[in-house]
Design a protein around this motif. Structure first.
Motif, PDB file in Angstrom:
ATOM      1  N   ASP A   1      -4.696   7.621  -0.774  1.00  0.00           N
ATOM      2  CA  ASP A   1      -3.532   6.722  -0.825  1.00  0.00           C
ATOM      3  C   ASP A   1      -2.966   6.636  -2.236  1.00  0.00           C
TER       4      ASP A   1
ATOM      5  N   ALA B   1       2.056   9.666   1.703  1.00  0.00           N
ATOM      6  CA  ALA B   1       1.909   8.494   0.854  1.00  0.00           C
ATOM      7  C   ALA B   1       3.140   8.311  -0.029  1.00  0.00           C
TER       8      ALA B   1
ATOM      9  N   LEU C   1      -9.197  -0.038   2.586  1.00  0.00           N
ATOM     10  CA  LEU C   1      -8.382   0.581   3.623  1.00  0.00           C
ATOM     11  C   LEU C   1      -8.383  -0.299   4.863  1.00  0.00           C
TER      12      LEU C   1
ATOM     13  N   HIS D   1      -4.186   6.643   6.898  1.00  0.00           N
ATOM     14  CA  HIS D   1      -4.211   6.712   5.444  1.00  0.00           C
ATOM     15  C   HIS D   1      -4.085   8.172   5.025  1.00  0.00           C
TER      16      HIS D   1
ATOM     17  N   SER E   1       0.834  -1.200   0.000  1.00  0.00           N
ATOM     18  CA  SER E   1       0.000   0.000   0.000  1.00  0.00           C
ATOM     19  C   SER E   1       0.866   1.247   0.000  1.00  0.00           C
ATOM     20  N   ALA E   2       0.360   2.310  -0.641  1.00  0.00           N
ATOM     21  CA  ALA E   2       1.051   3.600  -0.600  1.00  0.00           C
ATOM     22  C   ALA E   2       1.074   4.178   0.806  1.00  0.00           C
ATOM     23  N   ALA E   3       0.243   3.645   1.705  1.00  0.00           N
ATOM     24  CA  ALA E   3       0.234   4.053   3.111  1.00  0.00           C
ATOM     25  C   ALA E   3       0.863   2.985   3.999  1.00  0.00           C
TER      26      ALA E   3
END
Length: 631
Positions: free
Chosen positions: A518, A109, A534, A540, A58-60
């Motif tokens: 994100d 992010a 999520l 996030h 995940s970008a988060a």
């Protein structure tokens, strides 16, 4: 494949580099003696989440690193570094969740589709005071939005000034050098001997280029970004073919570079990689030098300046041309993967933790490999390699065995005279696709991975004269990976945007008001088939782009069952469920970044929706709607 025979590390005369190696050896010896006396061991680390070489992080993503020994929390902040290839030095919170688990929570992010490197230096100590010998390095990739994997040419852009002749673009770094959250372009040009910087406007448009000179007679080419001086600003390392040297351009923090500082390297510098070779916490550079047929290790002094002379050693073949860094045997130290032009080999050189490299094994690839890329091609968790074999018109796929060796080799066809190879998850399905740049054919060949390292569904994208290299980057920031191709004969950039699938009912892309969740934009709006997933109990990121300093409002609620026409757009939130998430103004770059802690949900999942409004003069612009499922 058989182990490499006769590889030997060639030691230079005793000097600064040799003293560093002796000091590292003395540290190892002292720690071993202290450990034996105390009955304890120096800590060893393992990346737990995301897993090493993962492709769909995940970008988060929250990072978790396990330690074999209890750790001293006072040593965390000075030792843990996280680097996004395009997003740059990641800030965040470092803490111990328990005495043997490091947690890093990013403050923004990551970029969709980018590679992330996790580095921990030997400044990390156990509670017994024992250091992390040799440091630690691992990595993974951020997942992009699920897309088609097919590309449509959006536009071309010339990098020549008015009336200018050949500049010969070869190499482009797509890192965010002004810190506004969007990938900029640093194009390295062999004939004009300069770097031309194009800053991203936040939605995939680029300002006119600004030129930064490099030494005369250098013929700059290969390049990579890193933070060499530890100031959190992206810098650039460049290998100079004719100058037989390596140049460092430090970022000025405002979207440009300071004057280059150049260091002698080997003859015919063609390849370059960045890594912390001995775990001291700063980033070193290794170049591959085709004519002198060796590698050159440039050790960072710790402040972004490099020791001279470089340390030279053998790369496991003849005509060292391409080089990449990655952990081949899972010991937490970055190893070297070298492609040799004359002997047509890929050799793995294992790091001993002190920056001394020993050839482990090699594989024979197609004739005259020009460039190498690393990644988990077949999905087994181990690093593999891909080379573009310039005289064979093929790309070789070299499987790593996870123990420091290489195994089977297969290949796929490219166009004529491939000069560059890149790996990335182009369609967001969790495996690494391949792009070869073909000089003589004037094309970029895209192959999609079926999931186990078998490549099908070829697409050839045209350049005008010469396909020279590409950058795989989400340049328009909608969450899927795009492709920027380079033609070094006509000095053009080709912008290939990923083609759909587009969710129905969303606004057209616009920098007037673009909402990202994100790093995804317009992927989960009204009518979309799948909402973004999520994790509850995690932070996030919500981002909004528009015109600089404009007032804005970000609203959260439940998805509506039908769209409402509003301000010339499509409103997607149930009016009875609205909650104002943020009101304020966009910054000087036209950006807003929010870190939003998402609470855990009592049920199995819950759906939410977000939308934003930006004031443009006397009118209101409605952003794209985004929806997510919290679980």
């Amino acid at each position: 494949m058989p182990a490499f025979e006769g590889a030997a590390y060639r030691s230079p005369p005793l000097g600064a580099s040799a003293m560093i190696r002796l000091s590292a050896a003395a540290l190892w010896l002292s720690v071993l003696l202290a450990s034996a006396l105390a009955g304890q061991s120096a800590p060893r680390l393992q990346l737990l989440s995301p897993t090493p070489n993962a492709i769909l992080a995940s970008a988060a993503a929250r990072l978790e690193i396990a330690s074999s020994e209890p750790l001293d929390p006072a040593t965390l902040d000075a030792s843990v570094r996280v680097w996004g290839r395009w997003s740059g030095a990641m800030t965040g919170v470092r803490r111990l969740e328990n005495p043997q688990l490091i947690v890093f929570e990013p403050s923004r992010a990551f970029f969709a589709g980018e590679a992330v490197t996790v580095m921990v230096s030997s400044a990390l100590r156990s509670t017994a005071g024992l250091p992390l010998l040799g440091g630690f390095s691992s990595g993974f990739a951020i997942g992009g939005a699920r897309g088609s994997g097919s590309f449509t040419q959006e536009r071309t852009l010339s990098l020549r000034a008015s009336g200018e002749g050949l500049i010969q673009i070869y190499g482009i770094y797509a890192g965010d050098i002004d810190g506004d959250g969007a990938p900029d372009l640093s194009a390295v040009n062999e004939t004009s001997e300069d770097v031309r910087v194009l800053r991203n406007d936040g939605c995939g448009g680029f300002a006119p280029f600004v030129t930064h000179a490099l030494p005369n007679g250098s013929r700059p080419s290969t390049n990579e970004g890193a933070d060499f001086d530890g100031d959190g600003i992206t810098d650039l390392a460049i290998g100079n073919i004719a100058g037989n040297s390596m140049s460092i351009l430090r970022g000025d923090g405002a979207g440009g570079y300071l004057p280059a500082v150049t260091y002698p390297s080997g003859t015919g510098t063609r390849g370059l990689c960045v890594l912390d070779v001995e775990g001291d916490g700063d980033i070193d550079v290794v170049t591959a030098n085709r004519v002198s047929s060796n590698l050159a290790l440039h050790r960072n002094r710790g402040d972004g300046n490099f020791l001279t002379p470089a340390t030279f050693f053998d790369g496991g073949g003849t005509g060292e041309t391409a080089i990449a860094a990655g952990d081949a045997n899972g010991d937490g130290w970055a190893d070297l993967w070298v492609a040799t032009f004359t002997s047509s080999r890929v050799t793995v050189l294992l790091n001993d933790g002190a920056g001394v490299f020993t050839a482990s094994s090699f594989a024979t690839v197609g004739a005259r490999p020009w460039m190498i890329a690393l990644g988990d091609i077949d999905g087994d968790g181990d690093l593999d390699a891909a080379t573009c074999d310039s005289s064979a018109n093929r790309a070789s796929l070299v499987r790593g065995n996870g123990a420091g060796g290489v195994g089977s080799v297969s290949s796929v066809a490219t166009g004529s005279f491939p000069l560059a190879i890149d790996l990335g998850d182009l369609d967001g399905d969790g495996d690494l696709d391949l792009v070869a740049s073909n000089y003589s054919a004037g094309t970029f060949t895209v192959w999609r991975n079926t999931g186990n390292g078998t490549y099908t569904s070829r697409q050839d994208l045209p350049a005008s004269s010469a396909g020279s290299c590409v950058a795989l980057v989400d340049y328009d920031r909608d969450g899927d990976v795009d492709l920027i191709g380079i033609d070094e004969v006509d000095d053009l950039l080709f912008f290939y945007r990923q083609s759909g699938p587009n969710a129905p009912g969303v606004q057209a892309r616009s920098c007037a008001a673009t909402l990202r969740l994100d790093a995804f934009a317009q992927q989960s709006g009204f009518g979309a088939s799948q909402a973004l997933a999520l994790l509850g109990g995690r932070t996030h990121f919500v981002e909004l782009s528009g015109a600089p300093t404009r007032p804005c409002l970000v609203v959260l609620g439940f998805p509506s069952s039908s769209a409402l026409a509003l301000f010339g757009g499509s409103w997607h939130l149930d009016p009875g469920s609205l909650f104002m998430l943020h009101s304020g103004v966009l910054d000087a770059a036209g950006e807003l970044r929010l870190a939003v802690p998402v609470p855990a949900v009592p049920a199995s999942s819950a759906s939410i929706a977000l939308q934003a409004l930006v004031l443009e003069g006397s009118s209101v612009v409605l952003s794209n709607p985004e929806q997510a499922t919290v679980r």
